[in-house]
Each structure stands twice: as C-alpha cells, then as structure tokens.
Design an enzyme around this catalytic site. Sequence first.
Site, PDB file in Angstrom:
ATOM      1  N   ASP A  94      43.569 -57.325  -8.315  1.00 47.43           N
ATOM      2  CA  ASP A  94      42.508 -56.862  -7.412  1.00 47.43           C
ATOM      3  C   ASP A  94      41.263 -56.768  -8.304  1.00 47.43           C
ATOM      4  O   ASP A  94      41.216 -57.437  -9.342  1.00 47.43           O
ATOM      5  CB  ASP A  94      42.886 -55.497  -6.784  1.00 47.43           C
ATOM      6  CG  ASP A  94      41.975 -55.109  -5.614  1.00 47.43           C
ATOM      7  OD1 ASP A  94      42.205 -55.603  -4.502  1.00 47.43           O
ATOM      8  OD2 ASP A  94      41.017 -54.333  -5.814  1.00 47.43           O
ATOM      9  N   LYS A 118      49.481 -49.925  -3.434  1.00 48.66           N
ATOM     10  CA  LYS A 118      48.292 -50.258  -4.236  1.00 48.66           C
ATOM     11  C   LYS A 118      48.313 -49.409  -5.486  1.00 48.66           C
ATOM     12  O   LYS A 118      48.836 -48.289  -5.468  1.00 48.66           O
ATOM     13  CB  LYS A 118      47.009 -49.948  -3.452  1.00 48.66           C
ATOM     14  CG  LYS A 118      45.789 -50.684  -3.961  1.00 48.66           C
ATOM     15  CD  LYS A 118      45.723 -52.075  -3.380  1.00 48.66           C
ATOM     16  CE  LYS A 118      44.582 -52.883  -3.958  1.00 48.66           C
ATOM     17  NZ  LYS A 118      44.405 -54.132  -3.184  1.00 48.66           N
TER      18      LYS A 118
HETATM   19  P1  NDP Z   1      36.871 -59.326  -9.058  1.00 53.65           P
HETATM   20  O1  NDP Z   1      37.036 -58.247 -10.054  1.00 53.65           O
HETATM   21  O2  NDP Z   1      37.277 -60.698  -9.378  1.00 53.65           O
HETATM   22  O3  NDP Z   1      35.353 -59.375  -8.562  1.00 53.65           O
HETATM   23  C1  NDP Z   1      34.745 -58.258  -8.028  1.00 53.65           C
HETATM   24  C2  NDP Z   1      33.316 -58.596  -7.706  1.00 53.65           C
HETATM   25  O4  NDP Z   1      32.761 -57.549  -6.924  1.00 53.65           O
HETATM   26  C3  NDP Z   1      32.462 -58.704  -8.945  1.00 53.65           C
HETATM   27  O5  NDP Z   1      31.437 -59.614  -8.716  1.00 53.65           O
HETATM   28  C4  NDP Z   1      31.949 -57.282  -9.098  1.00 53.65           C
HETATM   29  O6  NDP Z   1      30.747 -57.156  -9.810  1.00 53.65           O
HETATM   30  C5  NDP Z   1      31.735 -56.900  -7.652  1.00 53.65           C
HETATM   31  N1  NDP Z   1      31.861 -55.443  -7.520  1.00 53.65           N
HETATM   32  C6  NDP Z   1      32.945 -54.695  -7.817  1.00 53.65           C
HETATM   33  N2  NDP Z   1      32.698 -53.402  -7.606  1.00 53.65           N
HETATM   34  C7  NDP Z   1      31.435 -53.342  -7.178  1.00 53.65           C
HETATM   35  C8  NDP Z   1      30.598 -52.284  -6.806  1.00 53.65           C
HETATM   36  N3  NDP Z   1      31.027 -51.000  -6.828  1.00 53.65           N
HETATM   37  N4  NDP Z   1      29.361 -52.582  -6.362  1.00 53.65           N
HETATM   38  C9  NDP Z   1      28.919 -53.877  -6.332  1.00 53.65           C
HETATM   39  N5  NDP Z   1      29.659 -54.918  -6.710  1.00 53.65           N
HETATM   40  C10 NDP Z   1      30.900 -54.663  -7.116  1.00 53.65           C
HETATM   41  O7  NDP Z   1      37.646 -58.800  -7.745  1.00 53.65           O
HETATM   42  P2  NDP Z   1      38.152 -59.637  -6.481  1.00 53.65           P
HETATM   43  O8  NDP Z   1      37.245 -60.760  -6.203  1.00 53.65           O
HETATM   44  O9  NDP Z   1      39.593 -59.881  -6.670  1.00 53.65           O
HETATM   45  O10 NDP Z   1      38.027 -58.535  -5.330  1.00 53.65           O
HETATM   46  C11 NDP Z   1      36.881 -58.427  -4.490  1.00 53.65           C
HETATM   47  C12 NDP Z   1      37.256 -57.711  -3.215  1.00 53.65           C
HETATM   48  O11 NDP Z   1      38.279 -58.449  -2.521  1.00 53.65           O
HETATM   49  C13 NDP Z   1      37.848 -56.301  -3.389  1.00 53.65           C
HETATM   50  O12 NDP Z   1      37.469 -55.512  -2.280  1.00 53.65           O
HETATM   51  C14 NDP Z   1      39.349 -56.545  -3.340  1.00 53.65           C
HETATM   52  O13 NDP Z   1      40.049 -55.385  -2.958  1.00 53.65           O
HETATM   53  C15 NDP Z   1      39.400 -57.619  -2.272  1.00 53.65           C
HETATM   54  N6  NDP Z   1      40.602 -58.451  -2.241  1.00 53.65           N
HETATM   55  C16 NDP Z   1      41.025 -59.143  -3.334  1.00 53.65           C
HETATM   56  C17 NDP Z   1      42.134 -59.961  -3.252  1.00 53.65           C
HETATM   57  C18 NDP Z   1      42.581 -60.800  -4.378  1.00 53.65           C
HETATM   58  O14 NDP Z   1      43.517 -61.589  -4.176  1.00 53.65           O
HETATM   59  N7  NDP Z   1      41.970 -60.724  -5.557  1.00 53.65           N
HETATM   60  C19 NDP Z   1      42.919 -60.051  -2.017  1.00 53.65           C
HETATM   61  C20 NDP Z   1      42.339 -59.349  -0.896  1.00 53.65           C
HETATM   62  C21 NDP Z   1      41.238 -58.567  -1.038  1.00 53.65           C
HETATM   63  P3  NDP Z   1      30.712 -56.374 -11.245  1.00 53.65           P
HETATM   64  O15 NDP Z   1      31.200 -57.379 -12.235  1.00 53.65           O
HETATM   65  O16 NDP Z   1      29.299 -55.988 -11.429  1.00 53.65           O
HETATM   66  O17 NDP Z   1      31.627 -55.181 -11.123  1.00 53.65           O
HETATM   67  O1  2IT Z   2      43.927 -56.471  -1.354  1.00 53.40           O
HETATM   68  C1  2IT Z   2      44.795 -57.354  -1.503  1.00 53.40           C
HETATM   69  O2  2IT Z   2      45.381 -57.858  -0.548  1.00 53.40           O
HETATM   70  C2  2IT Z   2      45.072 -57.812  -2.867  1.00 53.40           C
HETATM   71  N1  2IT Z   2      44.415 -57.370  -3.802  1.00 53.40           N
HETATM   72  C3  2IT Z   2      46.172 -58.810  -3.115  1.00 53.40           C
HETATM   73  C4  2IT Z   2      47.506 -58.116  -3.150  1.00 53.40           C
HETATM   74  C5  2IT Z   2      48.668 -58.983  -3.544  1.00 53.40           C
HETATM   75  O3  2IT Z   2      49.752 -58.392  -3.657  1.00 53.40           O
HETATM   76  O4  2IT Z   2      48.526 -60.180  -3.738  1.00 53.40           O
END
Ligand code: NDP
Ligand code: 2IT
Length: 452
Positions: free
Chosen positions: A170, A130
């Site tokens: 992420d 990561k």
């Molecule tokens: P994005 O940046 O697209 O969206 C993040 C969302 O979460 C936004 O709505 C953001 O709001 C909110 N957020 C972030 N930090 C905080 C905080 N401290 N408190 C409250 N709200 C918060 O990210 P993703 O959708 O990609 O990721 C969301 C989650 O999913 C994370 O935990 C990530 O690690 C996990 N994840 C993502 C994957 C992927 O493929 N993208 C794969 C697997 C897991 P704001 O705009 O206000 O910050």
């Molecule tokens: O938390 C996760 O699994 C991710 N942000 C996606 C990682 C990836 O390599 O696609």
Amino acid sequence: MDNFAKKYVDGFMTELIAKNPGETEFHQAVREVLTSVAPYMQAYPYLLDNKIMERMVEPERVIMFRVPWTDDKGEIHVNRGYRVQMNSAIGPYKGGIRFHASVNLSIMKFLAFEQTFKNSLTTLPMGGGKGGSDFSPRGRSDAEVMRFCQSFMTELQRHIGQDTDVPAGDIGVGGREIGYLFGQYKRLRDEFTGTLTGKGLGWGGSLLRPEATGYGACYFAQEMLATRGETFEGKTVVISGSGNVAQHAAEKAMRLGAKVVTLSDSDGFIYDPDGFNEEKIAYVKHLKNAIRGRIKEYVKQYPNAQYTGEGTKPWAVKCDIAMPCATQNELNGEAAKVLLANGCFCVTEGANMPCTPEAIEAFQAAKILYSPGKASNAGGVATSGLEMSQNSMRQKWTSEEVDAQLHRIMKDIHAACIKYGTEEDRYINYVKGANIAGFIKVANAMVDQGLV
Ligand code: NDP
Ligand code: 2IT
C-alpha cells in the site's frame, strides 16, 4: 433515507463514536456503508436481529506492536506496528501494509473495514485486513528500510500465514519493502509460501500485480463511461499521486486514447499540457521507483510542463475525467465544485476514500459518474487473489491470462454496482451498489457461521 434508516444510522453512529473516540476516518467509512445498507437490512430483518453491522465494525483482532530499529548512524528509533484483522467470514484476512508517518489506529481500521467490502466484491474468497506503521521510508537508505522491515516482520510473522492472513503493499510499501518483508518471513518461519502478495516476478509474484490497481481502475471507468456511450478516447484526465496506482492509471488511460495531464505528490502537482506518452510515463516510473525522486523533477526533463508547489492539488485543472490516486480525503467539497464547474463528468477513485463525504454528495447531486475506491480500485487486491491461487497451485499464468481475469472481475464488480445501485431515475449510485453488493456476501457468511 427514510425515518427508520436515519434513526438507525444516527443511533448506531452515536454509539460507535463513543466507543471509538477520535477515530474520524473510521467513523467516516462506517457511516458511508451504514447509510447504504440500512434500508437493505430493514428489508431483511434477520440481518438486524443477528446484529451483523455491530459485529462487522468490531475487528476480530487488532495487533499493535513495538518496532525498534537502528538507522545508518546507529541511532535507535521506535515505531508502532499494526495489523487489523477485521473480518474472516469469506476467507483469510487480506489487505495491504502502509508505511507512512500519518498511520494511526483510525486509518488502519478504516482501511481494514473498506477492504472487507472490497474483497467481497472481487468475487474471490478473501477476508478483510490492513496493517502498517507510522514509519516513513522517504529519505531512508535501502539498509535502513531493510532493518525496519525485518524488525516489523519479526513480530508480524506470528500472526500471519497463507491460510490466515496475507498482507501486500500500500502507500510506502512496494516491491522493495515486500522483498525485505518476505525474506524475513521465510527466514523465521522456514517456509516458502504465498503469505505475502506483490512479490517479485522471479520469486512467486504474479505478472501484472504491480499494474493491476491502476489498470483495473481504468477498466472500471471504461464500464462506467460505456453506460453513457462514452470512452477514454480524446478525454482529458487529471490524476493525483505519482506512486504505484497513479502511474499505472495514467499509463492505461493514455493507452486507451486519453490525454493525461497531471500527476502529484504531497508537495504539489505537475501539469503537462501536451499529455503523457510512453516515454514520459517511463521517465516517471524511473524517477519515482528507481531513483526515488520528487514529481517536481519532471519539469526539468519536460520544460513544457509546469509545477505548482505548496501542497496544491490538481483539481482545478480542466478535465473530463478525474482519478484521485494518492490518499484519503484528498478531494474535498470545494474541489468537487471546481471539477464540476469545469465540466468533469466522471470521477473514478484509485485511492481508498480520497473523496470527502461533501465531494461525493456534490458529484451525486450533479448526477455525474462517480465510483468509490472499494469498487474501482479492487483490481489490485483481486490480482493479489490471483497471485495466491498461482502460489497454491505452484503455477505461473501469462500476463494475458491474468489481464483477462482482472478485466472480467472489474466488469463483474461494475455489474454488481448496477444491480444494487440503480435508482428510480436510472442514475447509478455506485456507492450504494458497491456497499450493498459487498455487504450481502459477508453478512450471509456471518449468519451461516453462527455467533463467532
Ligand atoms: P505509493 O506509496 O506508491 O504512492 C502514494 C502517492 O500518494 C505518492 O505520490 C504520495 O506522495 C502520495 N501521497 C501519499 N500520502 C499523501 C498525502 N498525505 N498527501 C498527498 N499525497 C500523498 O502508494 P499507492 O500508489 O500504492 O497507493 C495510493 C492509494 O491507492 C492509497 O490510498 C492506497 O491505499 C490505494 N490503493 C493501493 C493499492 C495498491 O495495490 N498499491 C490497491 C488499492 C488501493 P508522497 O511521495 O509525497 O508521499
Ligand atoms: O487497498 C488495497 O486494496 C491494497 N492496498 C491492496 C491489498 C492487497 O492485498 O493486494
């Protein structure tokens, strides 16, 4: 836990905390895995003798670096960049990059640790890593984000490669950022390879990678619901976040017949009592991804919906299914009690470690369906693995082909959770199942490969 396991976990954690002071998220993630695998290791003492857990919690490599860049006014900023290369026993390091003001070493290490088990669960050959920075793209122009990404990649490029370490997105890193990062990688290394995933569809990206995490979480939830003869049809679903994962979880849940009523960001949440439809989801995607607005603007477009601010979370909204899809520790013990009192019977994590240990304890004590992110959000990285395969083969699969593989992988992960997580009373402890199933493959690979 029996006496051995309790003593082992306590002793291990005391040493881990002393050696890694202040890294609370990392401690939390390790304690959870350790609690699940201690009894398993007791039954297979070669794992204890080989000090597998002691080796797994020590990253193979941590890279920390300076990221200097200039804003549009010419002012100089300095951020800190990270890449934690946690474990390469079963494949090249693989995992996302997070750009958010809160990023620190503890958060990077917890995410890289979780990623190791998650990637093992996908059935694909990917190690765990990561990276990220305490830089926040929010409020920055495209040109500023580009300069930051170029500076970040100027250092990161020497540590990654298609067979070494393959980053992706992420929080705060989506298609725009991956584009700038890939452009700079290609320019410096003079190679067009699949070293990043989540690439644009016209230049090496896989169909369905943007949708995969949210869709995969819904496929996993479908499997969980089926164990109780249930489906998404007619269920009320509460989702947090409004980014990549939340948008696609909402879209798929809605298409599976659920009424999805909330989305949120760090400022607050919206509640739409009528539920989302295709048009509303398309608007949210435009709002968040194209014009980079805030979720509160939804109520201007759809006045029947309500917005609650001041950082409130959606967990008090009555629902059958909850999907936390924003960030770590966003759903605590108090919120869990409220969800349970309102009749929620399924919690599927889209984010990484969004439920606190107290919340998980409450869900498991109530014997509701509860899945940890390393199982239910693995569809994202799994589809990254499929993107890597397509890049190596110089081929492009149709979205039907990718979707079929994603669906199969989520079903396989669910089956692994049942195999290792079913308790004496038939309750499926998905935490135990995911941790043990993810652990075994990595642990045995480490034993096979000797003391490295
Ligand atoms: P994005 O940046 O697209 O969206 C993040 C969302 O979460 C936004 O709505 C953001 O709001 C909110 N957020 C972030 N930090 C905080 C905080 N401290 N408190 C409250 N709200 C918060 O990210 P993703 O959708 O990609 O990721 C969301 C989650 O999913 C994370 O935990 C990530 O690690 C996990 N994840 C993502 C994957 C992927 O493929 N993208 C794969 C697997 C897991 P704001 O705009 O206000 O910050
Ligand atoms: O938390 C996760 O699994 C991710 N942000 C996606 C990682 C990836 O390599 O696609």
